[in-house]
Enzyme design. Structure first.
Site, short mmCIF file in Angstrom:
data_model
loop_
_atom_site.label_atom_id
_atom_site.label_comp_id
_atom_site.label_asym_id
_atom_site.label_seq_id
_atom_site.Cartn_x
_atom_site.Cartn_y
_atom_site.Cartn_z
N GLU A 97 -33.78 -10.62 -2.61
CA GLU A 97 -33.62 -12.01 -3.06
C GLU A 97 -34.86 -12.84 -2.76
OE1 GLU A 97 -30.06 -14.25 -2.65
OE2 GLU A 97 -29.10 -12.67 -1.47
N HIS A 105 -28.75 -11.41 -5.37
CA HIS A 105 -28.23 -12.76 -5.14
C HIS A 105 -26.71 -12.81 -5.33
CE1 HIS A 105 -28.62 -17.05 -4.70
NE2 HIS A 105 -28.10 -17.28 -5.89
N SER A 115 -25.20 -19.70 -2.91
CA SER A 115 -26.42 -20.18 -3.56
C SER A 115 -26.63 -21.67 -3.29
CB SER A 115 -26.36 -19.85 -5.05
OG SER A 115 -27.61 -20.00 -5.66
#
Length: 300
Positions: free
Chosen positions: A242, A272, A148
């Site tokens: 995502e 995610h 991320s």
């Protein structure tokens, strides 16, 4: 007689994420605590050993397990939108990936915004990497990985190291990278209904805290805009469900155009950072194993 319909693990996970989403628009202190509490529920293997330490003056979780090659290091950058998360919270993902590589793990507790805005996170990971080199770890025995915000940070750190003419690691792995803090990609809209974890509004809010009034187009904040020439081999994973899918695609395109050995994988139906849910998703376990093989094969 009605038939029993078996619910697939990915559908169970999506339902769980939709019912227990985190809200970072209110009290940041409470949101951080809630996030850590959720991460603390993720199981860890009994053979993994974790120790609190410092690397280059930066707090870190040091990861070991039987059979780890002490001469090789996975340097990990956790997620959390630059404003939350910790190396301790993400220890299961970092340890699983380190074990897949066959290396010991160093997961960096880089400073968080808004208390420490950009480029504090980049500076901390660069300092930790330099310390590994100073301790005698060969650059081609180090690999970088992150998820991320940490996935975008992986590439920002590589660019910063290259520009400082520091020997680069053997390879890098970016999981569901947040790599463009302008938050203008088409997938923010086209994948909004599928993504149970992230929204554009939440990421715009987090980007503002991280940048502290700075430019979202700065190449070390949004590495999709950086000159990526000369970077080591790069593996990028992203799920098809995502809002950050286009960040991963744009990052791979920028790397490929710069002549980097890059591999982009878009995993169908995955959410995610599905890797962290390997305890319930076969795809998560397989993604970690595949990435470990990629990174291990590039090491000297």
């Amino acid at each position: 007689m009605s038939e029993t319909v078996e619910i697939e693990p990915i559908d169970q996970l999506v339902a769980m994420l939709r019912s227990g989403g985190l809200d970072f628009s209110g009290s940041l202190e409470q949101a951080r605590a809630d996030f850590e509490a959720m991460l603390a529920t993720f199981p860890v293997a009994p053979e993994w050993a974790f120790a609190e330490g410092q690397v280059g003056g930066v707090p870190a979780v040091l990861i070991d397990y039987p059979g780890a090659d002490a001469a090789r290091v996975l340097l990990y950058m956790h997620g959390g939108a630059f404003i939350s998360g910790s190396a301790q919270g993400y220890r299961s993902l970092a340890a699983g990936l380190a074990q897949a590589v066959g290396a010991r793990g160093v997961s960096v507790n880089y400073r968080l915004a808004p208390e420490h805005p950009f480029p504090a996170a980049v500076e901390d990971v660069v300092a930790a990497y330099r310390a590994l080199l100073a301790d005698g770890v060969a650059a081609d025995h180090i690999v970088l990985a992150g998820d991320s915000a940490g996935g975008g940070l992986v590439v920002s750190v590589l660019v910063a190291l290259r520009d400082a003419e520091v020997a680069l690691p053997a390879a890098a792995f970016a999981i569901s990278p947040w790599a463009d803090l302008r938050c203008t990609a088409d997938s923010y809209a086209s994948k909004a209904a599928e993504d149970p974890s992230l929204t554009r509004e939440a990421l715009v809010h987090s980007a503002g805290l991280y940048l502290g009034g700075g430019d979202a187009g700065h190449p070390l904040a949004s590495p999709v805009l950086a000159d990526l020439r000369g970077l080591p081999p790069l593996l990028i994973h992203v799920g098809s469900a995502e809002v950050l899918m286009d960040d991963a695609v744009a990052l791979a395109r920028a790397a490929g155009q710069a002549g980097v050995d890059v591999r982009l994988e878009i995993w169908p139906r995955m959410v995610h950072v599905w890797h962290v849910f390997g305890f319930m998703l076969e795809q998560g376990r397989r993604a970690v194993a595949d990435a470990g093989a990629f990174l291990r094969s590039r090491m000297g």
